[in-house]
Design a protein around this motif. Sequence first.
Motif, short mmCIF file in Angstrom:
data_model
loop_
_atom_site.label_atom_id
_atom_site.label_comp_id
_atom_site.label_asym_id
_atom_site.label_seq_id
_atom_site.Cartn_x
_atom_site.Cartn_y
_atom_site.Cartn_z
N PRO A 222 -25.79 56.64 41.23
CA PRO A 222 -25.86 57.80 40.21
C PRO A 222 -27.33 58.16 39.72
CG PRO A 222 -24.67 55.87 39.32
CD PRO A 222 -25.28 55.36 40.75
N TYR A 223 -27.31 59.42 40.17
CA TYR A 223 -28.68 60.23 40.37
C TYR A 223 -29.66 59.88 38.95
CZ TYR A 223 -32.28 63.81 40.94
OH TYR A 223 -33.55 64.52 41.01
N ASN A 224 -30.83 59.36 39.22
CA ASN A 224 -31.67 59.25 38.36
C ASN A 224 -32.58 60.51 38.02
OD1 ASN A 224 -31.30 56.37 38.23
ND2 ASN A 224 -32.56 56.37 40.02
N PHE B 40 -37.55 48.42 52.18
CA PHE B 40 -38.79 49.41 52.46
C PHE B 40 -37.91 50.80 51.96
CE2 PHE B 40 -39.62 46.15 55.66
CZ PHE B 40 -41.03 46.35 55.90
N MET B 41 -38.16 50.74 50.58
CA MET B 41 -37.52 52.00 50.22
C MET B 41 -38.18 52.68 49.11
SD MET B 41 -33.38 50.60 49.08
CE MET B 41 -32.38 50.02 50.47
N GLY B 42 -39.56 52.41 49.08
CA GLY B 42 -40.64 52.93 48.18
C GLY B 42 -40.81 54.32 48.67
N SER C 224 -29.82 56.79 54.26
CA SER C 224 -29.60 57.65 53.08
C SER C 224 -28.96 59.02 53.34
CB SER C 224 -30.91 58.15 52.55
OG SER C 224 -31.63 57.17 52.06
N ILE D 117 -26.44 59.24 47.15
CA ILE D 117 -26.51 59.56 45.56
C ILE D 117 -25.32 60.44 45.11
CG2 ILE D 117 -28.34 60.94 44.22
CD1 ILE D 117 -30.44 60.44 45.83
N SER E 119 -34.72 51.42 54.92
CA SER E 119 -34.13 52.47 54.30
C SER E 119 -34.79 53.87 55.26
CB SER E 119 -34.03 52.76 53.12
OG SER E 119 -33.16 54.00 52.81
N SER E 120 -33.67 54.61 55.69
CA SER E 120 -34.37 55.80 56.53
C SER E 120 -33.48 57.08 56.05
CB SER E 120 -34.46 55.92 57.78
OG SER E 120 -34.81 57.10 58.77
N PHE F 180 -34.51 66.46 45.78
CA PHE F 180 -34.26 65.67 44.51
C PHE F 180 -34.87 64.55 44.38
CE2 PHE F 180 -32.22 64.38 48.25
CZ PHE F 180 -32.34 63.02 48.15
N CYS F 181 -35.96 64.52 45.17
CA CYS F 181 -36.66 62.92 44.99
C CYS F 181 -38.19 63.11 44.71
CB CYS F 181 -36.59 62.40 46.57
SG CYS F 181 -37.30 60.81 46.53
N GLY G 269 -42.17 57.24 50.93
CA GLY G 269 -42.60 57.59 52.23
C GLY G 269 -41.21 57.24 53.25
N GLU G 270 -41.30 57.77 54.46
CA GLU G 270 -40.33 57.58 55.54
C GLU G 270 -40.48 56.42 56.40
OE1 GLU G 270 -36.78 58.07 56.06
OE2 GLU G 270 -37.36 56.87 57.85
N CYS H 290 -35.06 54.27 41.87
CA CYS H 290 -35.13 55.15 43.15
C CYS H 290 -35.43 56.50 42.76
CB CYS H 290 -33.65 55.27 43.65
SG CYS H 290 -32.87 53.57 44.16
N1 SAH Z 1 -37.49 57.70 53.03
C1 SAH Z 1 -36.54 56.73 52.95
C2 SAH Z 1 -36.76 55.58 51.94
C3 SAH Z 1 -36.95 55.84 50.50
S1 SAH Z 1 -35.63 55.17 49.87
C4 SAH Z 1 -35.09 57.12 52.73
O1 SAH Z 1 -34.92 58.39 52.45
O2 SAH Z 1 -34.15 56.39 52.76
C5 SAH Z 1 -35.34 55.80 48.43
C6 SAH Z 1 -33.89 56.06 47.96
O3 SAH Z 1 -33.70 56.55 46.68
C7 SAH Z 1 -33.25 57.00 49.19
O4 SAH Z 1 -32.05 56.85 49.28
C8 SAH Z 1 -33.54 58.31 48.15
O5 SAH Z 1 -32.59 59.24 48.69
C9 SAH Z 1 -33.21 57.72 46.87
N2 SAH Z 1 -33.54 58.71 45.67
C10 SAH Z 1 -34.26 59.50 45.77
N3 SAH Z 1 -34.54 60.22 44.55
C11 SAH Z 1 -33.67 59.69 43.65
C12 SAH Z 1 -33.13 59.81 42.45
N4 SAH Z 1 -33.87 60.77 41.57
N5 SAH Z 1 -32.08 59.16 41.99
C13 SAH Z 1 -31.50 58.21 42.84
N6 SAH Z 1 -31.94 57.87 44.05
C14 SAH Z 1 -32.97 58.76 44.41
#
Ligand code: SAH
Length: 348
Positions: A297-299, A159-161, A218, A262, A195-196, A122-123, A163-164, A342
């Motif tokens: 809420p999902y973007n 640390f939420m950009g 996450s 999410i 964030s992981s 979804f990301c 990558g993991e 996000c």
């Molecule tokens: N990989 C790490 C760091 C990224 S954090 C992790 O997964 O935590 C980025 C956050 O945004 C994560 O919680 C991810 O699941 C969330 N995310 C990803 N796509 C998104 C979307 N379309 N809408 C809202 N949140 C989203």
Amino acid sequence: MKKQKKTFILDIEPKQLYSELKPFISEKYKVDQIIQWIYRKKVLDFNNFTNISKELRGNLSSSFTITTFTNVKKDESVIDGTVRYTFKTYDGKYMYAVLLSNENKKTVCISTQIGCPISCNFCLSGKTKFVRNLSSGEILEEILYIENDIKERISGVLFMGMGEPMLNYTNLKSVIKTLISKKEMNMGKRHITVSSVGVIPGIKSLADEMFGIRFALSLHATDDKQRKKIIPNNFGNTIADLLSACRYYLKKTNSKVTIEYILLKDFNDTSADAHRLARLMKAHNLINPDVQVNLIPYNETNSFDYKTPLQVSVLNFKKMLKLNGITVNVREPKGLDIGAACGQLGKV
Ligand code: SAH
């Protein structure tokens, strides 16, 4: 791959600089001055280090560089002023950092890898094919570049950009040390969040190091089958494993944990999901003031079919958690119009 000719000074841990700079500088206080120029004053050009000799500046410039990014692109949201920085790395790849501002606080959301090996389905940030880890210097450069650009101090780092972070653990750890060191960036531990998706050895190591920073998981689902659908690369961890790791983190560090969830329309946003989440948190002793649930809420993006939930489902979900004594926040999207929210950090 294009190689850098000069040594990238941000890749050297500041305390190593005393030995690394020995051929150029014999006095310790002069190395301290250099650390100050870079990490405290955020000056990224040796020629502007005005209290050191011209000759030394010249010598440093010919052997070292403080910057590696080129072609930096800035996009600013007209909705909320969020700024997305696109950085081109020395080997011609692109990655992103986001500057979030509110009245008196500037926070950056930074990337730790180019692309992402997890690729949650979804990301968008994770859809970009994994290329490589960012070095510790490149991660620090994201922050220093922005501070230098806005001529203001940044007080928080997420640390939420892209990558993991836990899959780039050695560099992550080195960056955290520089961020919280009084002599270097002197940032408040509580203003740093890693964030992981749930890499348990990473979560445990971060707990054992006891940096005192915050940890965010996450989670995004309340049963294992459901989670596997959206996060196929879950390392075989169950939700129970992940929540136990959160518990471990709390116990070890005395810090705070955030559970990110999410909300995907008609997928994980029902009352039954909210109840299950509350039950899971209760079972793992995670209902307490040090744990907060962030509902996201999902973007929506063009690349996936998932939809943003209805406002009423969001409010209902929040209410259910609250009734169970859980601290809960709904995260407002930032920089939606510029692909900075996000999960939107893909190529636009
Ligand atoms: N990989 C790490 C760091 C990224 S954090 C992790 O997964 O935590 C980025 C956050 O945004 C994560 O919680 C991810 O699941 C969330 N995310 C990803 N796509 C998104 C979307 N379309 N809408 C809202 N949140 C989203």
